[in-house]
Scaffold this active site. Sequence first.
Site, PDB file in Angstrom:
ATOM      1  N   ARG A  40      13.001  -7.805  -9.180  1.00  0.00           N
ATOM      2  CA  ARG A  40      13.301  -7.846 -10.607  1.00  0.00           C
ATOM      3  C   ARG A  40      13.459  -9.258 -11.173  1.00  0.00           C
ATOM      4  O   ARG A  40      13.032  -9.506 -12.311  1.00  0.00           O
ATOM      5  CB  ARG A  40      14.550  -7.017 -10.900  1.00  0.00           C
ATOM      6  N   LEU A  45       0.833  -1.197   0.000  1.00  0.00           N
ATOM      7  CA  LEU A  45       0.000   0.000   0.000  1.00  0.00           C
ATOM      8  C   LEU A  45       0.868   1.248   0.000  1.00  0.00           C
ATOM      9  O   LEU A  45       1.825   1.352   0.775  1.00  0.00           O
ATOM     10  CB  LEU A  45      -0.891  -0.004   1.248  1.00  0.00           C
ATOM     11  N   ARG A  97      15.655   2.650  -7.055  1.00  0.00           N
ATOM     12  CA  ARG A  97      14.745   3.411  -7.913  1.00  0.00           C
ATOM     13  C   ARG A  97      14.339   4.758  -7.317  1.00  0.00           C
ATOM     14  O   ARG A  97      13.763   5.592  -8.005  1.00  0.00           O
ATOM     15  CB  ARG A  97      13.489   2.593  -8.207  1.00  0.00           C
ATOM     16  N   GLY A 115      18.501  -6.093  -4.557  1.00  0.00           N
ATOM     17  CA  GLY A 115      19.754  -6.610  -5.088  1.00  0.00           C
ATOM     18  C   GLY A 115      19.987  -8.096  -4.953  1.00  0.00           C
ATOM     19  O   GLY A 115      21.052  -8.589  -5.331  1.00  0.00           O
ATOM     20  N   LYS A 159       7.824  -0.911   4.943  1.00  0.00           N
ATOM     21  CA  LYS A 159       8.823  -1.198   3.904  1.00  0.00           C
ATOM     22  C   LYS A 159       9.528   0.086   3.470  1.00  0.00           C
ATOM     23  O   LYS A 159       8.875   1.062   3.106  1.00  0.00           O
ATOM     24  CB  LYS A 159       8.143  -1.837   2.691  1.00  0.00           C
ATOM     25  N   SER A 192      14.593  -1.844   2.680  1.00  0.00           N
ATOM     26  CA  SER A 192      14.553  -1.663   1.230  1.00  0.00           C
ATOM     27  C   SER A 192      15.106  -0.297   0.870  1.00  0.00           C
ATOM     28  O   SER A 192      14.881   0.680   1.588  1.00  0.00           O
ATOM     29  CB  SER A 192      13.111  -1.780   0.721  1.00  0.00           C
ATOM     30  N   HIS A 220      14.379   0.439  -2.337  1.00  0.00           N
ATOM     31  CA  HIS A 220      13.563   0.444  -3.552  1.00  0.00           C
ATOM     32  C   HIS A 220      14.362  -0.055  -4.752  1.00  0.00           C
ATOM     33  O   HIS A 220      14.084   0.308  -5.894  1.00  0.00           O
ATOM     34  CB  HIS A 220      13.020   1.856  -3.823  1.00  0.00           C
TER      35      HIS A 220
END
Length: 368
Positions: A310, A129, A258, A288, A231, A253, A255
Amino acid sequence: MALVTNVCEYEELAKHKLPKMVYDFYAVDAEDQWTLRENSEAFSRILFQPVVLVDVSCIDMSMSVLGYNISMPIMIAPTALHKLAHPEGELATARAAAAAETIMTLSSWSSCSIEEVNLAGPGVRFFQLSIYKDRNLVQQLIQRAEKAGYKAIVLTVDAPWLGRREADVKNRFTLPQNVMLKIFEGLDQGKIDETNGSGLAAYVASQIDRSFSWKDIKWLQTVTSLPVLVKGIITAQDTRIAIEYGAAGIIMSNHGGRQLDYLPATISCLEEVVREANGRVPVFIDSGFRRGTDVFKALALGASGVFIGRPVLFSLAIDGEAGVRNALRMLRDELEITMALSGCTSVKEITRGHVVTESDRIRRCSRL
């Protein structure tokens, strides 16, 4: 298709298969992409210290997350718009996660709805969320997730603004007509402004509540009975505050690089966060992870489990559900081998003594 032997090979294949705009959206990070590189390179600075002559004829990787049993400490992180990779999108990902007996986290920027993913089949699922200006929308999303049987809310806290992803600007990234942000279904997606070169980013960013702060987590807890995992944390200070505000767990994290560039790799910050949590809540980690050896290193440094992003997208792009199943299987196999060769027969047996970090080596040298 050539035999794929590790998840990194899926990315190389996806680079040649996906449209450049889509591949770059998935793969390219903020600004100089230093954090993207550091997320991978940091693992190479952590070495193993195995224990030998242990009976490793039987390896058990199963564990429990928030009371739910899963087959391995590898779970699926929330990532956006899976239908850009494959027509079945998040439905294929959900089926692959269920087959692997692990947890999938559905992004609120999903290209399939909360309900559609639930109907894909059984499985333990979390719902990611973001906090939007329209609190009614937030509350409706939570209620839909609860009704559909999702088991936890994963609250993203490191993206009040979207990072500057220059590839999206250069590519003038926009959604194809057959893919949509399902949480905005029914709204006027014609409002997405294509003139600034990153229409999707601009539109979604305009909906995010940039005033969202710690006190709003208390509000969130008044509208859901689900546990809330926070997160986007990488420091001890934020860990302490998150626990004070009732977080059921931490997901470390950055991200995947990003958002803010020049952040340290999450694996480099893990011990600091674990020490602050001090067993009060579980500490999970993403960003990663590409090998089972990476997962082992995180577990040895105190992580309760690992989320991958990813590798799921790129394996989905190449072979749909079967690709994601294979990616999860390869990571599982790599972790199993690493555990066996390190002398560990269960996840609980993986300890700090099984790895040597750069800090450890510096301390050892200073004593010489």
